[in-house]
Enzyme design. Structure first.
Site, PDB file in Angstrom:
ATOM      1  N   ASP A   1     -16.883  19.605 -21.183  1.00 39.93           N
ATOM      2  CA  ASP A   1     -16.417  18.455 -21.971  1.00 39.93           C
ATOM      3  C   ASP A   1     -17.582  17.792 -22.715  1.00 39.93           C
ATOM      4  OD1 ASP A   1     -14.646  16.622 -22.968  1.00 39.93           O
ATOM      5  OD2 ASP A   1     -14.550  15.410 -21.150  1.00 39.93           O
ATOM      6  N   GLY A   2     -17.281  17.258 -23.890  1.00 37.58           N
ATOM      7  CA  GLY A   2     -18.268  16.442 -24.611  1.00 37.58           C
ATOM      8  C   GLY A   2     -18.806  17.066 -25.883  1.00 37.58           C
TER       9      GLY A   2
ATOM     10  N   GLY B   1     -17.368  17.342 -28.806  1.00 35.25           N
ATOM     11  CA  GLY B   1     -17.016  16.495 -29.947  1.00 35.25           C
ATOM     12  C   GLY B   1     -17.925  15.276 -30.022  1.00 35.25           C
ATOM     13  N   ARG B   2     -18.127  14.591 -28.890  1.00 35.97           N
ATOM     14  CA  ARG B   2     -18.969  13.389 -28.884  1.00 35.97           C
ATOM     15  C   ARG B   2     -20.429  13.731 -29.201  1.00 35.97           C
ATOM     16  NH1 ARG B   2     -17.424  11.586 -23.182  1.00 35.97           N
ATOM     17  NH2 ARG B   2     -16.392  13.623 -23.265  1.00 35.97           N
ATOM     18  N   TRP B   3     -20.858  14.887 -28.687  1.00 34.44           N
ATOM     19  CA  TRP B   3     -22.238  15.332 -28.953  1.00 34.44           C
ATOM     20  C   TRP B   3     -22.448  15.527 -30.453  1.00 34.44           C
ATOM     21  CZ3 TRP B   3     -24.325  19.741 -31.169  1.00 34.44           C
ATOM     22  CH2 TRP B   3     -25.696  19.945 -30.961  1.00 34.44           C
TER      23      TRP B   3
ATOM     24  N   ARG C   1     -16.870  18.132 -35.443  1.00 31.16           N
ATOM     25  CA  ARG C   1     -16.603  18.568 -34.063  1.00 31.16           C
ATOM     26  C   ARG C   1     -16.841  20.069 -33.901  1.00 31.16           C
ATOM     27  NH1 ARG C   1     -13.877  15.170 -30.882  1.00 31.16           N
ATOM     28  NH2 ARG C   1     -12.972  16.867 -29.724  1.00 31.16           N
TER      29      ARG C   1
ATOM     30  N   SER D   1      -7.344  23.815 -23.158  1.00 30.23           N
ATOM     31  CA  SER D   1      -6.186  23.549 -22.300  1.00 30.23           C
ATOM     32  C   SER D   1      -4.913  23.652 -23.137  1.00 30.23           C
ATOM     33  CB  SER D   1      -6.287  22.146 -21.699  1.00 30.23           C
ATOM     34  OG  SER D   1      -6.122  21.174 -22.708  1.00 30.23           O
TER      35      SER D   1
ATOM     36  N   GLU E   1      -2.861  21.362 -23.456  1.00 34.20           N
ATOM     37  CA  GLU E   1      -2.786  20.081 -24.176  1.00 34.20           C
ATOM     38  C   GLU E   1      -3.678  20.089 -25.419  1.00 34.20           C
ATOM     39  OE1 GLU E   1      -3.306  20.286 -20.763  1.00 34.20           O
ATOM     40  OE2 GLU E   1      -1.167  19.907 -20.397  1.00 34.20           O
ATOM     41  N   ASN E   2      -4.834  20.788 -25.331  1.00 37.88           N
ATOM     42  CA  ASN E   2      -5.753  20.854 -26.487  1.00 37.88           C
ATOM     43  C   ASN E   2      -5.102  21.509 -27.705  1.00 37.88           C
ATOM     44  OD1 ASN E   2      -8.719  21.661 -24.484  1.00 37.88           O
ATOM     45  ND2 ASN E   2      -7.953  19.666 -25.148  1.00 37.88           N
TER      46      ASN E   2
ATOM     47  N   ARG F   1      -4.379  19.519 -30.811  1.00 39.90           N
ATOM     48  CA  ARG F   1      -5.468  18.990 -31.650  1.00 39.90           C
ATOM     49  C   ARG F   1      -5.257  19.369 -33.119  1.00 39.90           C
ATOM     50  NH1 ARG F   1     -11.190  18.799 -28.453  1.00 39.90           N
ATOM     51  NH2 ARG F   1     -10.395  17.518 -26.781  1.00 39.90           N
TER      52      ARG F   1
HETATM   53  C1  FPP Z   1     -14.058  19.767 -24.754  1.00 38.46           C
HETATM   54  O1  FPP Z   1     -14.915  18.914 -25.474  1.00 38.46           O
HETATM   55  C2  FPP Z   1     -14.281  21.121 -25.182  1.00 38.46           C
HETATM   56  C3  FPP Z   1     -13.333  21.923 -25.761  1.00 38.46           C
HETATM   57  C4  FPP Z   1     -11.951  21.502 -25.986  1.00 38.46           C
HETATM   58  C5  FPP Z   1     -13.696  23.268 -26.206  1.00 38.46           C
HETATM   59  C6  FPP Z   1     -14.682  23.986 -25.340  1.00 38.46           C
HETATM   60  C7  FPP Z   1     -15.179  25.169 -26.035  1.00 38.46           C
HETATM   61  C8  FPP Z   1     -16.455  25.627 -25.985  1.00 38.46           C
HETATM   62  C9  FPP Z   1     -17.503  25.067 -25.133  1.00 38.46           C
HETATM   63  C10 FPP Z   1     -16.936  26.781 -26.773  1.00 38.46           C
HETATM   64  C11 FPP Z   1     -15.949  27.718 -27.244  1.00 38.46           C
HETATM   65  C12 FPP Z   1     -15.660  28.776 -26.287  1.00 38.46           C
HETATM   66  C13 FPP Z   1     -14.663  29.633 -26.508  1.00 38.46           C
HETATM   67  C14 FPP Z   1     -14.460  30.743 -25.573  1.00 38.46           C
HETATM   68  C15 FPP Z   1     -13.761  29.487 -27.658  1.00 38.46           C
HETATM   69  P1  FPP Z   1     -14.286  17.915 -26.515  1.00 38.46           P
HETATM   70  O2  FPP Z   1     -14.236  18.576 -27.837  1.00 38.46           O
HETATM   71  O3  FPP Z   1     -12.977  17.406 -25.991  1.00 38.46           O
HETATM   72  O4  FPP Z   1     -15.370  16.798 -26.552  1.00 38.46           O
HETATM   73  P2  FPP Z   1     -15.121  15.233 -26.632  1.00 38.46           P
HETATM   74  O5  FPP Z   1     -14.473  14.836 -25.336  1.00 38.46           O
HETATM   75  O6  FPP Z   1     -16.499  14.710 -26.763  1.00 38.46           O
HETATM   76  O7  FPP Z   1     -14.274  14.979 -27.821  1.00 38.46           O
END
Ligand code: FPP
Length: 238
Positions: free
Chosen positions: A21-22, A24-26, A34, A66, A68-69, A72
């Site tokens: 997680d994180g 997007g914020r990064w 994102r 997920s 749920e994702n 997006r």
């Molecule tokens: C959650 O962070 C991360 C995701 C929904 C995607 C994770 C994907 C990867 C690390 C790389 C891709 C890998 C594959 C196999 C496709 P967020 O975007 O929700 O961050 P935030 O909470 O800061 O918004």
């Protein structure tokens, strides 16, 4: 930094699962889209997997998307699909060359056809390997996985035991995760590995996933090694 290094005698978890997680914020903090965060996240994911196998972990499960994702915005999802289209085969090939079997867990029929094909190809290439594994959770939900297993059991028409039910999970035949790590400051499981997490140690990091380093993984493993896992028993019974 040196203080977190893994010393001899450290109890290395056989199976580590990571909620990445994180991203997007990064990216937002760096005034970047994102998708840039996901790109960096994918690089870090591969680096962490390589490091985990180097220190003796046998299974790594990552939560990439997920169910749920899937709600997006289309551009963000397309960005993730493009990462798979462009880089998945090469990156996973690199990690799996160590004799690691890849499984994609989740309902990938929800993904574009060509993306499904890339994933299935990578899985097929590693089907001969045993003993070490990567599970990539895509279009995954823990409750959906349990319901799927229940339906498989109903089709068989037999009462289940914990062991037989476990074998119907996507992770059937693998040890349960010993350590579940979540980056990005949130402190919840978000429908990840609900069945398998029964006795996992849970580790939460304030770091955003792209900045979670190999040393941070070592730190989590050292923390895990210091935990006493009683599996419901008393200290005296252990
Ligand atoms: C959650 O962070 C991360 C995701 C929904 C995607 C994770 C994907 C990867 C690390 C790389 C891709 C890998 C594959 C196999 C496709 P967020 O975007 O929700 O961050 P935030 O909470 O800061 O918004």
């Amino acid at each position: 930094m040196g203080g977190n290094k893994i010393k001899e005698g450290t109890n290395i978890p056989a199976h580590i699962a990571i909620i990445m997680d994180g991203n997007g914020r990064w990216a937002k903090k760096r005034l970047m889209p994102r998708s840039f965060g996901h790109r960096q996240g994918m690089e870090r994911m591969v680096g962490l997997m390589e490091h985990a196998f180097d220190v003796g972990v046998s299974y790594v499960t990552v939560y990439a998307l997920s169910t749920e994702n899937l709600k997006r915005p289309k551009e963000e999802l397309e960005g993730l699909y493009n990462l798979i289209r462009k880089h998945f085969t090469e990156y996973m090939g690199r990690v799996c060359a160590r004799g690691v079997r890849l499984r994609v867990i989740g309902d990938i029929s929800l993904l574009p056809e060509d993306v499904q094909e890339v994933l299935r190809d990578s899985e097929a290439k590693t089907a001969c390997y045993e003993g070490k594994g990567i599970n990539i959770a895509l279009c995954y939900g823990g409750r959906a996985e349990i319901v799927r297993a229940a339906n498989l059991a109903i089709e068989r028409g037999e009462a289940v035991t914990e062991e037989s039910f476990d074998s119907l999970m996507y992770t059937g035949g693998q040890p349960d995760p010993d350590l579940i790590i979540r980056t990005g400051k949130e402190v919840r499981l978000s429908n990840f590995l609900l069945w398998q997490a029964a006795y996992a140690e849970l580790y939460f990091s304030d770091k955003m996933f792209p900045e979670f380093s190999d040393r941070d993984l070592d730190k989590a493993i050292v923390w895990f090694s210091g935990r006493t896992r009683r599996f419901g028993k008393t200290d005296e019974q252990l």
